[in-house]
Structure formats: C-alpha cells, structure tokens
Design a protein around this motif. Structure first.
Motif, PDB file in Angstrom:
ATOM      1  N   SER A  55      37.619  40.503  44.469  1.00 42.27           N
ATOM      2  CA  SER A  55      38.187  40.447  45.536  1.00 42.27           C
ATOM      3  C   SER A  55      38.912  41.849  45.864  1.00 42.27           C
ATOM      4  O   SER A  55      38.959  42.141  47.175  1.00 42.27           O
ATOM      5  CB  SER A  55      39.361  39.392  45.898  1.00 42.27           C
ATOM      6  N   PHE A  56      39.253  42.582  44.927  1.00 35.61           N
ATOM      7  CA  PHE A  56      39.754  43.981  45.109  1.00 35.61           C
ATOM      8  C   PHE A  56      39.833  44.629  44.023  1.00 35.61           C
ATOM      9  O   PHE A  56      39.638  44.268  42.816  1.00 35.61           O
ATOM     10  CB  PHE A  56      41.393  43.615  45.650  1.00 35.61           C
ATOM     11  N   VAL A  57      40.065  46.030  43.925  1.00 34.95           N
ATOM     12  CA  VAL A  57      40.116  46.902  43.059  1.00 34.95           C
ATOM     13  C   VAL A  57      41.541  47.343  43.011  1.00 34.95           C
ATOM     14  O   VAL A  57      42.345  48.021  44.242  1.00 34.95           O
ATOM     15  CB  VAL A  57      39.256  48.144  43.125  1.00 34.95           C
ATOM     16  N   ALA A  58      42.376  47.545  41.999  1.00 36.40           N
ATOM     17  CA  ALA A  58      43.628  47.940  41.963  1.00 36.40           C
ATOM     18  C   ALA A  58      43.694  49.001  40.775  1.00 36.40           C
ATOM     19  O   ALA A  58      43.269  48.751  39.752  1.00 36.40           O
ATOM     20  CB  ALA A  58      44.488  46.694  41.556  1.00 36.40           C
ATOM     21  N   ARG A 122      36.199  40.980  52.817  1.00 34.66           N
ATOM     22  CA  ARG A 122      36.196  42.482  52.575  1.00 34.66           C
ATOM     23  C   ARG A 122      37.071  42.696  51.197  1.00 34.66           C
ATOM     24  O   ARG A 122      38.163  42.064  51.039  1.00 34.66           O
ATOM     25  CB  ARG A 122      36.576  43.387  53.733  1.00 34.66           C
ATOM     26  N   VAL A 123      36.510  43.630  50.489  1.00 35.24           N
ATOM     27  CA  VAL A 123      37.139  43.945  49.266  1.00 35.24           C
ATOM     28  C   VAL A 123      38.128  45.024  49.327  1.00 35.24           C
ATOM     29  O   VAL A 123      37.714  46.318  49.816  1.00 35.24           O
ATOM     30  CB  VAL A 123      36.163  44.486  48.098  1.00 35.24           C
ATOM     31  N   LEU A 244      50.121  43.293  40.620  1.00 28.90           N
ATOM     32  CA  LEU A 244      48.509  42.750  40.405  1.00 28.90           C
ATOM     33  C   LEU A 244      48.827  41.170  40.665  1.00 28.90           C
ATOM     34  O   LEU A 244      47.847  40.689  41.429  1.00 28.90           O
ATOM     35  CB  LEU A 244      47.958  43.054  38.859  1.00 28.90           C
ATOM     36  N   ASP A 245      49.945  40.528  40.071  1.00 28.65           N
ATOM     37  CA  ASP A 245      49.983  39.037  40.331  1.00 28.65           C
ATOM     38  C   ASP A 245      50.080  38.846  41.801  1.00 28.65           C
ATOM     39  O   ASP A 245      49.680  38.068  42.431  1.00 28.65           O
ATOM     40  CB  ASP A 245      51.033  38.488  39.785  1.00 28.65           C
ATOM     41  N   ARG A 246      51.003  39.829  42.758  1.00 30.73           N
ATOM     42  CA  ARG A 246      51.172  39.684  44.079  1.00 30.73           C
ATOM     43  C   ARG A 246      49.849  39.882  44.744  1.00 30.73           C
ATOM     44  O   ARG A 246      49.667  38.988  45.841  1.00 30.73           O
ATOM     45  CB  ARG A 246      52.244  40.695  44.591  1.00 30.73           C
ATOM     46  N   LEU A 247      48.747  40.667  44.472  1.00 31.54           N
ATOM     47  CA  LEU A 247      47.695  40.875  44.947  1.00 31.54           C
ATOM     48  C   LEU A 247      46.696  39.714  44.977  1.00 31.54           C
ATOM     49  O   LEU A 247      46.189  38.999  45.871  1.00 31.54           O
ATOM     50  CB  LEU A 247      46.923  42.208  44.267  1.00 31.54           C
ATOM     51  N   LEU A 248      46.827  39.245  43.782  1.00 29.92           N
ATOM     52  CA  LEU A 248      46.028  37.961  43.437  1.00 29.92           C
ATOM     53  C   LEU A 248      46.412  36.764  44.179  1.00 29.92           C
ATOM     54  O   LEU A 248      45.563  35.931  44.820  1.00 29.92           O
ATOM     55  CB  LEU A 248      46.131  37.358  41.887  1.00 29.92           C
ATOM     56  N   ASP A 249      47.756  36.639  44.414  1.00 25.81           N
ATOM     57  CA  ASP A 249      48.345  35.629  45.362  1.00 25.81           C
ATOM     58  C   ASP A 249      47.981  35.865  46.659  1.00 25.81           C
ATOM     59  O   ASP A 249      47.665  34.881  47.532  1.00 25.81           O
ATOM     60  CB  ASP A 249      49.827  35.437  45.282  1.00 25.81           C
ATOM     61  N   ASP A 254      41.285  31.753  44.827  1.00 22.89           N
ATOM     62  CA  ASP A 254      39.989  32.077  43.962  1.00 22.89           C
ATOM     63  C   ASP A 254      40.004  33.656  44.035  1.00 22.89           C
ATOM     64  O   ASP A 254      38.917  34.137  43.398  1.00 22.89           O
ATOM     65  CB  ASP A 254      38.891  31.352  44.936  1.00 22.89           C
ATOM     66  N   ALA A 255      40.883  34.268  44.146  1.00 24.87           N
ATOM     67  CA  ALA A 255      41.164  35.826  44.099  1.00 24.87           C
ATOM     68  C   ALA A 255      40.638  36.170  42.655  1.00 24.87           C
ATOM     69  O   ALA A 255      41.168  35.661  41.549  1.00 24.87           O
ATOM     70  CB  ALA A 255      42.247  36.394  44.420  1.00 24.87           C
ATOM     71  N   ARG A 256      40.008  37.321  42.627  1.00 28.87           N
ATOM     72  CA  ARG A 256      39.642  38.061  41.445  1.00 28.87           C
ATOM     73  C   ARG A 256      39.818  39.489  41.501  1.00 28.87           C
ATOM     74  O   ARG A 256      39.294  39.949  42.459  1.00 28.87           O
ATOM     75  CB  ARG A 256      38.364  37.798  40.871  1.00 28.87           C
ATOM     76  N   GLY A 257      40.416  40.047  40.413  1.00 25.48           N
ATOM     77  CA  GLY A 257      40.755  41.469  40.681  1.00 25.48           C
ATOM     78  C   GLY A 257      40.302  42.459  39.509  1.00 25.48           C
ATOM     79  O   GLY A 257      40.018  42.000  38.414  1.00 25.48           O
TER      80      GLY A 257
END
Length: 418
Positions: A55-58, A122-123, A244-249, A254-257
């Motif tokens: 879902s995203f790149v951090a 979008r990612v 990172l946890d806030r982004l997953l929330d 179903d988010a994945r980082g």
C-alpha cells in the motif's frame, strides 16, 4: 538457508515467497550512499507493489519533505508533476539520502503506476523520521490557518516555547537539563487539537496530526540527546515504529507497507550488541508488535566499492572508496563463498555458522572515514536472527545525488549518521 544467484528481478522469487504474506517488509542498506542498494531495493519494492499489493513505501526521511513527494506520486492536487522536483526541495543535511537520481527513478515509476489506478488504490510515499520540528510546525500553521483558526493558539504556544532556541533546537535540549525549559505541556495541547481533526479522516488532517506527532517526538528526542546513552536513539526508532503503525491504520485493515531504512534500523537489534547497550530499533519493534511471521526484514551488504558520504557532520558529500571488508566479517565470508550478487533467505536446520554465530557486519553512516575500518564501522551480528533475508553485492558503487539546497542536519547518536 537458500542462496539464489541474483542477475535479474525474477531472481528475487525466493525472497518474494518469504515476503509475499507479510504485512510489513523492511529493506535495509549498509550505507546511505550506494547506488546498488537503492537500485536493488527499488527492484524488489516494485515487485512487492505490482505483484503483492503493498500500500505504501515509508522511508527514513522527514515527514514534510516526503509528503511533497507523496503528493506528487499519487497525483494529488498541488503535487509536482515530476517527483524529482519535490526531491530537489529536500534541504536537511544529508540531502543525498533521498534527493538522488535513484529515488527519483523509483518515484517516477510509482507516479506512472498510480496514475493508471483509482485514487483509493494508489501507493503512497511517506517519511518516518523525527527531525523536522520547525518544518512540521510550519505545516501545522498552514493547515490550521485554513481549516481551524481557533486551534492556532495551541500551535502558537508550542512555537513560542521553542522560539528562543531558534533553529538550533539541540540548545533547547541542553537548556532543559538546567532550567525549567520543557515544552511538553504546549506540545501535548497541540497534539490533542490535531488528533481531534484527524478524526475527520481527510488526508490533510492526517498529515497535520503526523506533523504534531513529529513535534512531540522531536521535543523528546532533543531532551534525550543531550543526556547521552541510548535514549535518544530509542526515542527516534519508537517514533518511526509508531508512525509506521499509524500509516497501516490509515491505509486500512488490509494495508501493507514497505520500509526503506539503514540496516541498523531494519535488522532486529536483539541479534546485535545494540541490545546489550539498551537500544531497540524499528525492525525489533515491528516484530514485537505485529509478530515475526507478519514482518520480513531484509538486509543488504557489500565487500568493497565506493560510497557517497561526508568526512564530518554537516560537511559536503564526497565519493569515497570503501576498502575490502576486514577478515572475519560477514562481508569477507560472503566474498569468499558467494557469487558477485546473490539473495539469501534464512531458515531451516542446515544454516552455516557464519550466519548463526556472532560475526562482525559492516555499517557505514552518512559520516564515514575509511581509515576506521580496522576497528570501527562493524556491528557484531547473528545474521540469520537479525534478518529474514539478505541481498549481497560483492562491489557497490556510489549513488548520484541531485542538486539540492543544504541546511545543517541534526546531531546524531551512535552509529554515526544512520
């Protein structure tokens, strides 16, 4: 242990099989200045996005700078048409960590990928780090000025508390040891107001909340930094894990980082001498919070090559020669045993001693002196416990910085500049 010769992106298949079901994949680097690490990390990340739906790149970067890149890659209103334009606006030293041609190449690909998809799918591209106190404060002012003028007072109180120390907020940390200079109460009020607005679930309100979390993390970091010891390192890595946890929330159940950071943040600290020094890190915290099966930690390393780094904190970057790894190190052993490039996936009963025993593993920060190789730049490591997989380059070459404005960076704790 499985070893796969690495030549083309499809050779990542064994590592991808391990990472495919993970909620978080962290991909490290042994330096912040090697082209090959960034390029190989990009190839693996593309496959995680395209084939596994991440879902995203951090990244180990500042939230406000990376938010400009995010707005570009997702095609948000006001975002730059070319992500390179956003990367060239990075000002905090060391700019070359993210303002480089390698990251620009990936972000251009990511924008093209995203623009072929609906907005909801979008990612993203986000920063995890804690340093951007003043930039985050300004972003909060900009947001509240438009969305909630009544909350500006809380932001102004926090600003006034830090203002006497100017841009040298490490002086705030020093003062807090001797006088009643703490800004905790003002920051807590600011956090409370921005958290309320984050409940409205808009992207701008979430970004304002995250900027307020950065201000809170920076306040803790600078107070801890002047005291020495592991605390400032821990404040920083806990902040990155919380972000990172806030982004997953934020991205949903179903988010994945994918995380990009230095090996010293990615590889589980419990498999190194960092644990004995009282230090935790991002990889360890992710395993503890999400479960080892839901997290895939990938290290990178090389035997020799060239690197972009600086001889001292805040000085101009140089291309330096990285000498051959010292005898007895992980890198020296891989040089003897492995092909020029390889992917390792750890596990199983038949793992050699050099991945299960404690062996020196090289770590080069943004400040580097090759003459220290005889005694420094190595972290005692149990490789197969520290990582789930490893990407090996026998020789790594220097990356290609973009032209960027440079402002002084923050003082850093051990390991220098990572």
């Amino acid at each position: 242990m499985l070893v796969q010769r690495l030549g083309v992106p499809s050779d990542f298949d064994p590592l991808l099989a391990r990472a495919r079901d993970a909620r978080v994949v962290m991909i490290g680097e042994a330096t912040h200045g090697s082209h090959d690490y960034y390029r190989l990390r990009e190839q693996l990340t593309r496959r995680l996005i395209a084939e596994c739906g991440f879902s995203f790149v951090a990244v180990e970067g500042d939230w406000p700078d990376c938010d400009r890149v995010h707005r570009s890659v997702v095609g948000a209103a006001g975002g730059a048409a070319d992500p390179r334009t956003a990367l060239e606006r990075f000002e905090r030293w060391p700019t070359w960590m993210w303002a480089n041609a390698e990251v620009a190449r990936f972000c251009r690909w990511l924008r093209a990928w995203n623009l072929e998809r609906p907005e909801a799918g979008r990612v993203g591209f986000h920063g995890l780090d804690v340093y951007s106190l003043w930039e985050s404060m300004q972003a909060i002012f900009d947001y509240l000025g438009e969305e909630d003028p009544d909350s500006l007072e809380a932001a102004q109180e926090a600003y006034r508390c830090f203002e006497p120390y100017g841009k040298r907020v490490e002086e705030y940390g020093m003062a807090s040891r001797f006088v009643s200079a703490r800004c905790e109460e003002e920051v807590v009020r600011l956090l409370a107001r921005t958290r309320e607005h984050a409940a409205s679930d808009g992207p701008d309100s979430f970004s304002a909340w995250q900027n307020a979390e950065v201000v809170a993390g920076a306040e803790r970091y600078y107070r801890a930094m002047v005291g020495g010891g592991p605390q400032s390192w821990n404040v920083r890595d806990v902040h990155m894990a919380d972000t990172l946890d806030r982004l997953l929330d934020r991205y949903g159940p179903d988010a994945r980082g994918v995380v990009w950071a230095h090996n010293t943040h990615v590889g589980d600290a419990r498999a190194t001498d960092m644990a004995a020094d009282g230090m935790v890190n991002l990889g360890q915290l992710a395993r503890e919070r999400h479960g080892a099966g839901a997290v895939c930690l990938v290290g990178l390393g090389a035997y020799r090559g060239t690197v972009v780094a600086a001889p001292r904190w805040g000085s101009a970057a140089e291309t330096m020669v990285v000498p051959p790894a010292r005898p007895g190190s992980v890198e020296h052993r891989m040089h003897e045993l492995l092909p020029e490039r390889a992917v390792l996936v750890f596990g199983g009963p038949d793992q050699p001693g050099w991945v299960t025993d404690t062996v020196d593993h090289r770590a080069i920060g943004v400040v580097y002196d090759p003459s220290f190789e005889s005694w420094g730049n190595y972290v005692p490591t149990r490789l197969a416990q520290r990582y789930d997989g490893f990407i090996w380059c026998d020789e790594a070459t220097a990356l290609h910085p973009l032209p960027a404005l440079v402002a002084p960076g923050e003082l850093e704790t051990w390991p220098a500049g990572v």
